[in-house]
Design an enzyme around this catalytic site. Structure first.
Site, PDB file in Angstrom:
ATOM      1  N   SER A   1       0.807  -1.220   0.000  1.00 51.05           N
ATOM      2  CA  SER A   1       0.000   0.000   0.000  1.00 51.05           C
ATOM      3  C   SER A   1       0.841   1.272   0.000  1.00 51.05           C
ATOM      4  CB  SER A   1      -0.933   0.018   1.217  1.00 51.05           C
ATOM      5  OG  SER A   1      -0.166   0.067   2.405  1.00 51.05           O
ATOM      6  N   GLY A   2       2.155   1.136   0.180  1.00 48.25           N
ATOM      7  CA  GLY A   2       3.021   2.317   0.177  1.00 48.25           C
ATOM      8  C   GLY A   2       3.338   2.774  -1.241  1.00 48.25           C
ATOM      9  N   TYR A   3       4.160   3.794  -1.339  1.00 52.67           N
ATOM     10  CA  TYR A   3       4.469   4.335  -2.675  1.00 52.67           C
ATOM     11  C   TYR A   3       5.307   3.373  -3.503  1.00 52.67           C
ATOM     12  CZ  TYR A   3       2.622   8.907  -1.278  1.00 52.67           C
ATOM     13  OH  TYR A   3       1.816   9.936  -0.882  1.00 52.67           O
TER      14      TYR A   3
ATOM     15  N   CYS B   1      17.309   5.731  -3.490  1.00 46.85           N
ATOM     16  CA  CYS B   1      17.093   6.627  -4.638  1.00 46.85           C
ATOM     17  C   CYS B   1      18.196   7.672  -4.748  1.00 46.85           C
ATOM     18  CB  CYS B   1      15.718   7.272  -4.551  1.00 46.85           C
ATOM     19  SG  CYS B   1      15.266   7.784  -2.881  1.00 46.85           S
TER      20      CYS B   1
ATOM     21  N   ASN C   1      12.555   8.959  -8.562  1.00 46.53           N
ATOM     22  CA  ASN C   1      12.977   8.249  -7.347  1.00 46.53           C
ATOM     23  C   ASN C   1      12.196   6.954  -7.110  1.00 46.53           C
ATOM     24  OD1 ASN C   1      10.990  10.463  -6.836  1.00 46.53           O
ATOM     25  ND2 ASN C   1      10.783   9.381  -4.899  1.00 46.53           N
TER      26      ASN C   1
END
Lengths: 55, 348
Positions: B11-13, B151, B315
């Site tokens: 569910s995160g980026y 990143c 990123n």
């Protein structure tokens, strides 16, 4: 017919029918180049037009 | 036959970016995606861009204790969680790609120095390969366990790699790297500093010294005198590293063209951007949003020997999920570009 970009040394294929004095753009560094000789193929940096690139 | 992949921390980026890539990947099937908070809910609750996609309808978030075995397990968990549960995850899948920082550093002492704690599973560190294909392609092909990349570290490593490899840098002088980054680097969890009226328009020097990704640059490039500063700017996606190094001997632009071509001439996702005319003459993260490309460029002050080397990435893509999928392609014997060829947008 291949020539070398004097700016970035990319190998550039000159299109069929290229003549002396033609201006083309290096596909790798985007320098404006003048075809100064066909046999052997030779390119030189073309005179730059005034800059319009800033903040 | 399709490779079955699951994502822990969906569910995160980074998890969302993995889902976006893997649901469209022609050679894999997404089996499960976990979220403790959203268990039982459709993945589109967290990632609305995936609405209406048939493959996305087949997946809803599940809790970690309902994970079943799969072929490749992606871990996209908060710092430390993957390391604490790695023995269990390793029982679920023969291949693991961990996007966190937990297994990036080979040396437990380096980890302790930069992360301020003893590593929870130090015996696992040597089993992971650092997942930057431009550095470790052959090792990744045969690895069972690959760590994702930081990143900011990736933007820095790709900017400096040609200079290091060709030996253009004076090793007795310091290398200073300023990285400008977008707000998605902070992750999906909100905080006071990410509240819109505070964050919008900010140019926030949030890690002028001491950024943890420095350790990855030290480890991967073998540079001891490298220093990072990170500034968050008005972007959602994107990182731009500007590295200042000093040449060991007189150096020209042509020397830099040769070094960059020798390093990246056959790399599928690194483009040399150093153009004499046009609007986008040097790397610019804006046009890389959603793309797995890293654009690298340079300039040199021949009088002082200062080399400025620049790298732009998205990123979440080349800096995280994109590179992780690139690693999966290598680990599974797929063509490296598979599922990653979106070129970005212009204008954007």
């Amino acid at each position: 017919m291949r020539a070398t970009c004097p700016e970035c040394e990319a190998e550039i294929t000159l299109p069929e029918g290229t003549v002396e004095g033609e201006i083309l753009t290096c596909p790798e560094c985007a320098a404006e180049l003048e075809v100064v000789s066909i046999d052997p193929p030779e390119l030189a940096l073309a005179p730059e037009v005034e800059e319009d690139w800033g903040e | 036959m399709s490779v079955r992949v699951s994502i822990v921390g969906g569910s995160g980026y980074v998890g969302g970016e993995l889902l976006r890539l893997l649901l469209f990947h022609p050679l894999v099937t997404v089996a499960q995606a976990t979220s403790e908070r959203l268990a039982g809910k459709p993945i589109t609750v967290a990632h609305p861009n995936l609405r209406g996609i048939p493959a996305a309808r087949e997946v809803q978030f599940t809790s970690q204790d309902r994970l079943t075995p799969c072929d490749v397990l992606f871990l996209a968990l908060p710092h430390g969680d993957a390391a604490r549960a790695i023995d269990r995850f390793a029982e679920l899948a023969p291949k693991i790609i961990d996007c966190s920082a937990d297994f990036r550093l080979r040396d437990p002492a380096l980890y302790a120095r930069w992360y301020g704690e003893t590593h929870p599973a130090p015996h696992w560190l040597e089993q992971f390969v650092y997942g930057l294909p431009e550095l470790h392609r052959d090792a990744i092909r045969t690895a069972r366990y690959v760590s994702g990349v930081g990143c900011n570290a990736t933007a820095t490593n790709l900017a400096l790699l040609p200079l290091v490899r060709v030996g253009l840098i004076d090793p007795t002088r310091d290398v200073i790297v300023e990285v400008k980054v977008g707000s998605s680097e902070g992750g999906a969890q909100p905080g006071e500093s990410s509240h819109h009226p505070e964050r919008s328009g900010a140019v926030r020097s949030f890690a002028p010294v001491g950024h943890r990704h420095t350790a990855e640059v030290v480890q991967e490039l073998g540079l001891s005198r490298v220093h990072l500063s990170i500034t968050s700017v008005e972007l959602v996606r994107g990182a731009l590293a500007t590295a200042h190094a000093f040449a060991s001997a007189p150096v020209s632009e042509k020397d830099l063209w040769r070094a960059f071509r020798a390093t990246y001439g056959s790399e599928p996702f690194v483009r040399i951007v150093r153009e004499k005319q046009g609007v986008y003459r040097l790397p610019e993260p804006k046009i890389l949003a959603g793309s797995n490309y890293a654009d690298v460029g340079f300039a040199v002050d021949e009088e002082t020997g200062r080399i400025v080397s620049i790298c732009a990435i998205d990123n979440l893509m080349k800096g995280a999920a994109g590179t992780a999928v690139q690693c999966m392609n290598l680990m599974c014997g797929f063509e490296e570009r598979t599922g990653l060829e979106f070129p970005g947008l212009h204008p954007i």
